[in-house]
Design a protein around this motif. Structure first.
Motif, mmCIF file in Angstrom:
data_model
loop_
_atom_site.group_PDB
_atom_site.id
_atom_site.type_symbol
_atom_site.label_atom_id
_atom_site.label_comp_id
_atom_site.label_asym_id
_atom_site.label_seq_id
_atom_site.Cartn_x
_atom_site.Cartn_y
_atom_site.Cartn_z
ATOM 1 N N VAL B 174 36.526 41.351 31.312
ATOM 2 C CA VAL B 174 36.311 39.219 32.367
ATOM 3 C C VAL B 174 37.030 38.856 31.779
ATOM 4 C CG1 VAL B 174 34.330 37.922 33.135
ATOM 5 C CG2 VAL B 174 34.199 40.603 33.704
ATOM 6 N N GLU B 175 36.803 38.453 30.003
ATOM 7 C CA GLU B 175 37.119 37.324 29.991
ATOM 8 C C GLU B 175 38.664 37.280 29.706
ATOM 9 O OE1 GLU B 175 35.120 36.632 26.050
ATOM 10 O OE2 GLU B 175 33.427 36.028 27.214
ATOM 11 N N SER B 176 39.485 39.064 29.539
ATOM 12 C CA SER B 176 41.062 38.514 29.301
ATOM 13 C C SER B 176 41.078 38.472 30.661
ATOM 14 C CB SER B 176 40.948 39.929 28.569
ATOM 15 O OG SER B 176 40.919 41.057 30.418
ATOM 16 N N ALA B 177 40.881 38.731 32.206
ATOM 17 C CA ALA B 177 40.881 37.785 33.330
ATOM 18 C C ALA B 177 41.060 36.259 33.246
ATOM 19 C CB ALA B 177 40.141 39.223 34.306
ATOM 20 N N THR B 184 38.550 32.761 39.823
ATOM 21 C CA THR B 184 37.436 32.719 40.000
ATOM 22 C C THR B 184 37.131 34.106 40.885
ATOM 23 O OG1 THR B 184 36.651 31.245 39.319
ATOM 24 C CG2 THR B 184 34.877 32.359 40.357
ATOM 25 N N PRO B 185 37.659 33.660 42.751
ATOM 26 C CA PRO B 185 37.241 34.853 43.622
ATOM 27 C C PRO B 185 37.426 35.923 43.104
ATOM 28 C CG PRO B 185 38.001 32.677 44.435
ATOM 29 C CD PRO B 185 38.111 33.077 42.955
ATOM 30 N N ARG B 186 39.159 36.092 42.580
ATOM 31 C CA ARG B 186 39.216 37.382 42.211
ATOM 32 C C ARG B 186 38.847 38.388 41.057
ATOM 33 N NH1 ARG B 186 43.709 41.124 41.447
ATOM 34 N NH2 ARG B 186 44.309 41.342 38.607
ATOM 35 N N ILE B 187 38.340 37.701 39.659
ATOM 36 C CA ILE B 187 37.558 38.052 39.365
ATOM 37 C C ILE B 187 35.618 38.363 40.236
ATOM 38 C CG2 ILE B 187 35.574 37.865 37.277
ATOM 39 C CD1 ILE B 187 37.807 35.812 36.411
ATOM 40 N N LEU B 188 35.534 37.580 40.704
ATOM 41 C CA LEU B 188 34.164 37.990 40.888
ATOM 42 C C LEU B 188 34.226 40.051 42.229
ATOM 43 C CD1 LEU B 188 32.590 35.168 42.729
ATOM 44 C CD2 LEU B 188 31.854 36.143 40.852
ATOM 45 N N ILE B 189 35.719 39.655 42.065
ATOM 46 C CA ILE B 189 35.579 41.013 43.836
ATOM 47 C C ILE B 189 36.067 41.952 42.591
ATOM 48 C CG2 ILE B 189 37.346 41.914 44.695
ATOM 49 C CD1 ILE B 189 36.836 39.283 46.295
ATOM 50 N N ARG B 190 37.153 41.345 41.990
ATOM 51 C CA ARG B 190 37.515 43.051 41.133
ATOM 52 C C ARG B 190 37.296 43.414 40.177
ATOM 53 N NH1 ARG B 190 39.787 46.363 40.102
ATOM 54 N NH2 ARG B 190 42.401 47.111 39.567
ATOM 55 N N TYR B 191 36.574 42.170 39.119
ATOM 56 C CA TYR B 191 35.718 42.998 38.254
ATOM 57 C C TYR B 191 34.073 42.829 38.109
ATOM 58 C CZ TYR B 191 40.441 42.241 35.992
ATOM 59 O OH TYR B 191 41.664 42.294 35.816
ATOM 60 N N ILE B 192 33.453 41.794 38.655
ATOM 61 C CA ILE B 192 32.239 41.613 39.195
ATOM 62 C C ILE B 192 31.285 42.495 39.771
ATOM 63 C CG2 ILE B 192 30.193 40.670 38.519
ATOM 64 C CD1 ILE B 192 32.064 39.500 36.616
ATOM 65 N N ALA B 193 31.527 42.345 41.493
ATOM 66 C CA ALA B 193 31.490 43.443 42.276
ATOM 67 C C ALA B 193 30.937 45.032 42.185
ATOM 68 C CB ALA B 193 31.779 43.378 44.048
ATOM 69 N N PRO B 194 32.066 45.580 41.040
ATOM 70 C CA PRO B 194 32.543 46.640 41.299
ATOM 71 C C PRO B 194 31.042 47.461 40.590
ATOM 72 C CG PRO B 194 34.656 45.666 41.210
ATOM 73 C CD PRO B 194 33.847 44.581 40.999
#
Lengths: 316, 282, 329
Positions: B174-177, B184-194
């Motif tokens: 997440v840090e590197s993304a 932010t929406p991409r981080i939420l969907i791609r990294y946080i939600a899973p």
């Protein structure tokens, strides 16, 4: 310690506020307005007007909300529409029965849960352990009211050991106990199953902690280590589970009160809901939330007493 | 995609070796199939037959008849249909909303401090009492039950997902993304939600179990479902007065609730052991 | 103990093997054929990497092993065969004859019980003192390990103490019932470098003033060199070399001992890079045949794949090697 208690109290306020605000909003969202929902289609406009006046629903919404907050602070929810008496008074009349019922069940659950967990963890993976674990899994899935119906059927209807339902005041201790044994058993035994699972896991975990080896290296007996060191260590996580399970316990109490005809808050809430008696529903919900807050606060204080890391504010 | 597929195969394989999970899944399957095909294999449970009141189990009535002469076998087979459907719909709503709230709360601190306070408040209130009060205000019926149930079930999911999201936020990926400028929406969907998926799967079984129990409790005290709708809780409530001699009225509907909840608990525990070994309770 | 032969060792291990039961297969030997001895007032260091079996050996001596682990061979303490004692008899020796100092005092002390209550329970158990006398005794013990009463450590909990204080409390507890032998399992590993020295000094002083025998478990060659009289080097569950500390360190017989000493920062002469031992320690269920060090040893000879016994080199020096160093052929 006082600061800690105040902090915990502040953290517990949403337990009262959130359900109360939710009820406040939902009452006003009812189709045809709350008064319409209450009186039905046949009500005349005058009747609706009169009821709206009584419930304070003619005022602007912000004003209603202020009044609502005020009623929470003053512990005054107006009069019950159906029972025509002050809600707070009605609730307080019933509080002691619910409190007795819940507290006795809690104690029973704690004692049974802790004893069985100690037995199971000391014979880890032995036959006794497996049997107790099996009981706990089963106990987790049994609805308390089913257990109650069956036990009433066997012990009250068939064997006539206990009264089928009803309540006697503690001024007659024998009758009082006879009326409470079945409900307390039903509510407590299932709660004990939940406590057993966590306590057993926690005891097994504590038994492999290095301080157990230290105690053994100093020549302390297995009994001393179990009773003084392991159980002590287990108290804190058990308190946590216990706090979390209070809701289940109180919910179960409400259902069992109606089944056993115990004149407590649960029975009152059921009457309120059946009559859509809004002030009474709000009053019952408020005091049940208040019981939750007080019970949680007591658990928190025990927690602090059991764990010096919390007491001295060093817990993260 | 392949990562999630392998995780799925790995999980199902692990579950296959867990006898408890198999028993639980078997019980659940049994209840679901019975509820689906009840109209095909059993008589109408609402038919009243005053001449055959309180008849003990027989070939004609395997579970006996109740105080109105209704067939208890049919009542038991039909009794789960309404409550299972309501619970399934409410759980779906609660899990989706709880998941979204949990991810957002885990990521945005302000949202967290406001919404999670509300969730905590709801969660520490006894769910049965919350449901009774909500249905009391909203009135009886399927829709109030679904609304009340969803509100009751959201907080637990939200809280668990929030925990997973909080730890996901600290991941280096997440840090590197964020460092390479991902939105932010991409981080939420791609990294946080899973990261919340495992938690949600376990929580779904627990929410279903809570839902079944709460609806049964409510029908038992005569709230929520229309009394003419067959329900396990409703059948149990009429069984109280007739235990002697009609014990079968109490035994079979209760057993049905027990089997359903046991199936869910067994599957849920096994899922937790496989997906989330840290929180497993031994 | 006037009847005791003063030349006889206080503790003697003879071919001690510790095995753990496994499901569906033969027991796994965690420690194999370990022999060494300690006399009154002596400090024996047991050195080895983690997993070499040094802690298991220590637990076996103290009787702290899990029930699933079986000890064979002989452990004699004051002419008493420890492996033949029942659990109650073992327990009677714990703390009163053999004291144990654990590595991490933070987890070895109970987090929820005050230091005072933890200290006085074993004192009262073994010495039958009243609560008040036991408290007095605990305070004296703390003074002895360098904690003045003004620190009010007795009324504290372990999380409130610094690492050095915790370890001093641990030592005071281990000594509270006057054991003759103290086993210190990596007593300074969890501590800051500055405190490590103080704790080792304290242990040395106590050893002299109480005439204690000590088994010091360590992986730190410099600590061992400074504080022990004799040493035993363990590798993959076996003792590979024993002897007087100075002799072993200056003139190792076993290639592993040699490599271990050279890998220690204070012994390395090359300024830039520490020498390392090639390869990895074998896991105990996949041991090589013969000498367990042979796959990594640059001095291995054809004989190394045969089982190795201990060879006596005189002067108390013994090593498990068929091609020892420092012996001109």
């Amino acid at each position: 310690m006082l600061l800690y208690a105040l902090k915990r109290l502040a953290a517990l306020l949403p337990t009262i506020l959130v359900p109360m605000v939710l009820l406040f909003v939902l009452i006003r969202l009812a189709p045809g307005g709350p008064a319409g929902a209450l009186l039905g289609d046949e009500a005349s406009p005058e009747q609706i007007q009169a009821l709206n006046n009584q419930l304070g629903l003619n005022e602007p919404l912000w004003r209603q909300f202020i009044n609502f907050l005020g009623s929470l602070v003053r512990l005054d929810f107006g009069d019950s529409l159906f029972l025509k008496a002050n809600v707070t008074g009605l609730v307080l009349d019933r509080l002691s029965v619910t409190a007795t019922f819940v507290i006795l069940s809690m104690i029973f659950a704690l004692v049974l849960g802790l004893i069985t967990a100690t037995i199971a963890s000391r014979s880890h993976n032995g036959p006794l352990d497996r049997i107790l674990v099996g009981f706990a899994v089963v106990g987790n899935a049994i609805p308390s009211f089913w257990l109650a119906v069956m036990l009433i059927g066997v012990f009250a209807v068939q064997l006539r050991w206990f009264p089928v339902a009803g309540y006697a005041p503690p001024t007659d201790p024998i009758a009082w106990a006879q009326h409470l044994i079945l409900p307390v058993f039903c509510l407590g035994v299932l709660q004990a199953a939940e406590l057993f699972r966590y306590s057993r896991a926690s005891m097994l975990d504590s038994m492999s902690q290095p301080f157990v080896a230290t105690a053994r290296s100093l020549g302390l007996s297995d009994n001393t280590i179990q009773n003084r060191y392991v159980t002590r260590m287990t108290l804190v996580p058990i308190m946590t589970v216990f706090g979390l399970s209070l809701g289940t316990l109180l919910g179960g109490a409400v259902i069992l009160e109606t089944l056993f005809s115990l004149p407590g808050l649960g029975q009152l809430l059921l009457t309120a809901v059946q009559r859509r008696d809004y002030p009474l529903i709000q009053g019952c919900a408020f005091f049940i939330a208040l019981i939750m807050v007080i019970a949680n606060l007591i658990v928190d204080l025990f927690y602090a007493a059991a764990d010096p890391r919390i007491r001295y504010g060093k817990a993260s | 995609m392949s990562a999630s597929t392998t995780r799925f195969t790995r999980t199902s394989k692990a579950l296959f070796h867990e006898p408890n999970a198999l028993v639980g899944a078997g019980l659940l399957l049994l209840i679901i199939v019975i509820s689906l095909i009840a109209p095909l294999i059993s008589p109408d449970p609402t038919v009243v037959n005053p001449l055959h009141r309180l008849a003990p189990p027989s070939l004609e009535h395997p579970f006996g008849t109740d105080n109105l002469g209704r067939d208890v076998f049919a009542l038991t087979l039909w009794g789960g249909r309404a409550s299972l459907l309501i619970t399934a719909i409410s759980t779906a709503i609660a899990v989706i909303l709880g998941y979204a709230i949990g991810v957002l709360a885990g990521y945005f601190r302000l949202f967290d401090s406001i919404v999670m306070r509300i969730m905590d408040g709801l969660m520490s209130f006894p769910s049965v009492v919350l449901m009774i009060s909500l249905v009391g205000v909203l009135g009886n019926g399927v829709i109030p039950l679904i609304i009340g149930m969803s509100i009751t079930l959201i907080p637990a999911t939200a809280r668990l997902v929030r925990g997973a999201a909080l730890s996901a936020k600290e991941l280096t990926s997440v840090e590197s993304a964020r460092a390479i400028g991902a939105r932010t929406p991409r981080i939420l969907i791609r990294y946080i939600a899973p990261e919340g998926v495992s938690v949600v799967i376990v929580q779904t079984t627990m929410a279903l179990a809570t839902g079944i129990l709460v609806i049964a409790s409510l029908s038992f005290i005569g709230i929520g479902l229309d009394p003419s709708t067959p329900s396990w809780g409703g059948s149990l409530s009429s069984a109280q007065q007739y235990f002697n001699p009609a014990w079968w009225m109490a035994v079979f509907p209760g057993l049905a609730i027990f089997v359903t909840v046991l199936g869910l608990v067994l599957v849920g525990d096994a899922l937790r052991d496989v997906l989330d070994p840290r929180s497993s309770r031994g | 103990m006037s009847t005791l032969d003063i030349t006889a060792p206080l503790l003697e291990l003879n071919s001690v093997t510790v095995a753990v039961n496994r499901q569906r297969t033969t027991p796994l030997e965690l420690v194999s054929d370990v022999s060494f001895s300690v006399t009154q007032g002596e400090c024996l260091a047991v050195v080895g990497e983690s997993g070499s079996g040094k802690s298991i050996t220590a637990m076996a001596i103290a009787g702290l092993l899990e029930p699933s682990m079986q000890v064979t061979g002989s452990i004699t303490y004051k002419s008493q065969e420890l492996t033949e004692l029942n659990p109650d008899q073992r327990r009677a020796l714990a703390g009163t004859e053999i004291g144990f100092i654990f590595q991490d005092a933070m987890s070895a002390l109970h987090p929820l019980i005050s230091i005072k209550d933890q200290m006085i329970r074993p004192i009262r158990l073994h010495q039958g003192l009243s609560r008040k006398d036991a408290e007095q005794k605990a305070a004296e013990l703390l003074e002895k390990v360098g904690i003045p009463p003004a620190r009010n450590v007795l009324n504290s909990y372990v999380h409130q103490l610094s690492g050095g204080l915790r370890q001093r409390v641990m030592i005071a507890m281990a000594l509270s019932n006057k054991p003759s032998l103290v086993i210190a399992d990596e007593p300074t590993t969890a501590l800051d470098a500055a405190v490590q020295g103080q704790i080792m000094e304290l242990l040395g002083e106590l050893r002299r003033s109480e005439n204690l025998a000590m088994i010091l478990i360590s992986h730190d060659i410099s600590v061992v060199a400074r504080h022990s009289d004799t040493m035993a080097v363990m590798y993959a569950g076996q003792v590979v070399e024993t002897g007087p500390t100075q002799g072993v360190i200056n003139d190792a017989r076993h290639p592993y001992t040699h490599a271990l000493i050279n890998a220690s920062p204070e012994r390395a002469h090359a300024p830039r890079r520490l020498p390392t031992i090639p390869g990895q320690v074998p896991t105990l269920d996949q041991l090589p045949p013969g000498c367990r060090f042979q796959p990594r040893c640059s001095f291995a000879i054809p004989d190394s794949i045969a089982p190795q016994g201990m060879t006596d080199f005189g002067g108390g020096r013994r090593a498990r090697c068929c091609n020892p160093l420092g012996i001109s052929a």
